[in-house]
Design an enzyme around this catalytic site. Structure first.
Site, PDB file in Angstrom:
ATOM      1  N   HIS A  84     -15.121 -12.371  14.580  1.00 22.85           N
ATOM      2  CA  HIS A  84     -15.301 -13.712  14.025  1.00 22.85           C
ATOM      3  C   HIS A  84     -15.201 -13.693  12.496  1.00 22.85           C
ATOM      4  CE1 HIS A  84     -17.653 -14.334  17.895  1.00 22.85           C
ATOM      5  NE2 HIS A  84     -16.797 -15.336  17.933  1.00 22.85           N
ATOM      6  N   GLY A 109     -20.565 -18.901  18.559  1.00 21.35           N
ATOM      7  CA  GLY A 109     -21.711 -18.183  18.035  1.00 21.35           C
ATOM      8  C   GLY A 109     -21.806 -16.748  18.511  1.00 21.35           C
ATOM      9  N   ARG A 127     -19.399 -11.418  24.490  1.00 22.29           N
ATOM     10  CA  ARG A 127     -19.874 -11.008  25.810  1.00 22.29           C
ATOM     11  C   ARG A 127     -19.947  -9.492  25.974  1.00 22.29           C
ATOM     12  NH1 ARG A 127     -16.704 -15.677  27.699  1.00 22.29           N
ATOM     13  NH2 ARG A 127     -18.023 -17.079  28.947  1.00 22.29           N
ATOM     14  N   GLY A 170      -8.474 -16.797  17.091  1.00 20.52           N
ATOM     15  CA  GLY A 170      -8.118 -15.411  17.340  1.00 20.52           C
ATOM     16  C   GLY A 170      -7.075 -15.278  18.437  1.00 20.52           C
ATOM     17  N   SER A 204     -15.855  -9.024  21.390  1.00 18.07           N
ATOM     18  CA  SER A 204     -16.192 -10.263  22.086  1.00 18.07           C
ATOM     19  C   SER A 204     -17.705 -10.404  22.113  1.00 18.07           C
ATOM     20  CB  SER A 204     -15.646 -10.235  23.518  1.00 18.07           C
ATOM     21  OG  SER A 204     -16.145 -11.325  24.270  1.00 18.07           O
ATOM     22  N   LEU A 229     -21.984 -14.112  16.484  1.00 16.91           N
ATOM     23  CA  LEU A 229     -20.826 -13.673  15.724  1.00 16.91           C
ATOM     24  C   LEU A 229     -20.767 -12.159  15.561  1.00 16.91           C
ATOM     25  CD1 LEU A 229     -20.847 -16.401  12.925  1.00 16.91           C
ATOM     26  CD2 LEU A 229     -19.793 -16.486  15.184  1.00 16.91           C
TER      27      LEU A 229
END
Length: 249
Positions: free
Chosen positions: A44, A38, A220, A180, A218, A40
């Site tokens: 993604h 999630g 994060r 990925g 990412s 996204l």
């Protein structure tokens, strides 16, 4: 959950997800899975584009599940970013996703107070640390490829990844799955697991998508400070310079 026209169907139950995939296959469609945790981003969505490019009639499933078994208790499970409503809007905007699998939990939880770590295990995940040693206890290890690199500092990470991906394969029953290459060690580990355990799933590796400053996208990244991004940029420039020098020899 019933989907409006043009929106992916949201499925939360494991049995319902398996039944959905079997209906699509009975219709002659190839089921393509894009596993995510999630929050996204464009990286993604590039996986979704690669999934949609699969030949023939297809049914694309995106899973959204933050997997507790790949996090150690000292890591960021509690603060991992989440925006399910935003994710669903982004997936709907692609026009390529037929279903979203968003289970509340994929693990059997045990009796509180009976801890798996009490058995003397060297490292435990957030799943085990939460208690319930009579709960989930079956793990998949890709013994050589999980060592080194990320595996050196995250001893439960690849065990958790391999296990949750195997669970997703058993639930969704995809013909194709897209991962990925940003997480290259993870991608190679999954390819090896599929080979060794005879999963009838074709694995597609999708190329890295980067932000304007070269940072690989990412979920994060939202937590990075300006100073941390500047440190990355210095490393990235050095890497590019070294690559150019090697090519010019």
């Amino acid at each position: 959950m019933t989907a409006a026209a043009g929106e992916p169907e949201v499925i939360r139950d494991k049995a319902a997800m398996r039944a959905w995939s079997r209906r699509r296959r009975a219709e002659g469609r190839t089921v393509v899975l894009v596993p995510t945790m999630g929050f996204l981003h464009e990286g993604h969505l590039s996986l979704v584009s690669d999934a949609a490019a699969t030949a023939g009639p297809i049914a694309v499933v995106v899973s959204i599940y933050v997997n507790p078994s790949q996090f150690a208790p000292t890591e960021d499970l509690a603060t991992y970013p989440s925006d399910l409503a935003g994710d669903l809007r982004k997936l709907a905007s692609t026009g390529a996703v037929h279903a979203v699998f968003n289970p509340p939990d994929l693990y059997v939880r045990g009796t509180p107070g009976l801890r798996a770590g009490d058995s003397g295990a060297a490292a435990v995940s957030c799943l085990e640390a939460a208690g319930g040693g009579d709960g989930h206890e079956t793990w998949i290890r890709v013994e050589r490829l999980e060592k080194g690199l990320c595996g050196s500092s995250r001893p439960v990470f690849f065990r958790g990844v391999a296990t949750v991906v195997a669970k997703l394969f058993n639930i969704v029953e995809p013909d194709v799955a897209v991962f990925g290459k940003k997480d290259y060690q993870q991608w190679r580990l999954i390819c090896r697991m599929v080979r060794d355990l005879d999963f009838a799933v074709e694995i597609i590796g999708s190329e890295i998508v980067r932000e304007a400053d070269g940072l690989a996208m990412s979920s994060r990244n939202v937590h990075l400070s300006r100073e941390e991004r500047e440190k990355f940029w210095a490393i990235h420039k050095t890497t590019l310079r070294s690559r150019c020098m090697s090519w010019s020899r």
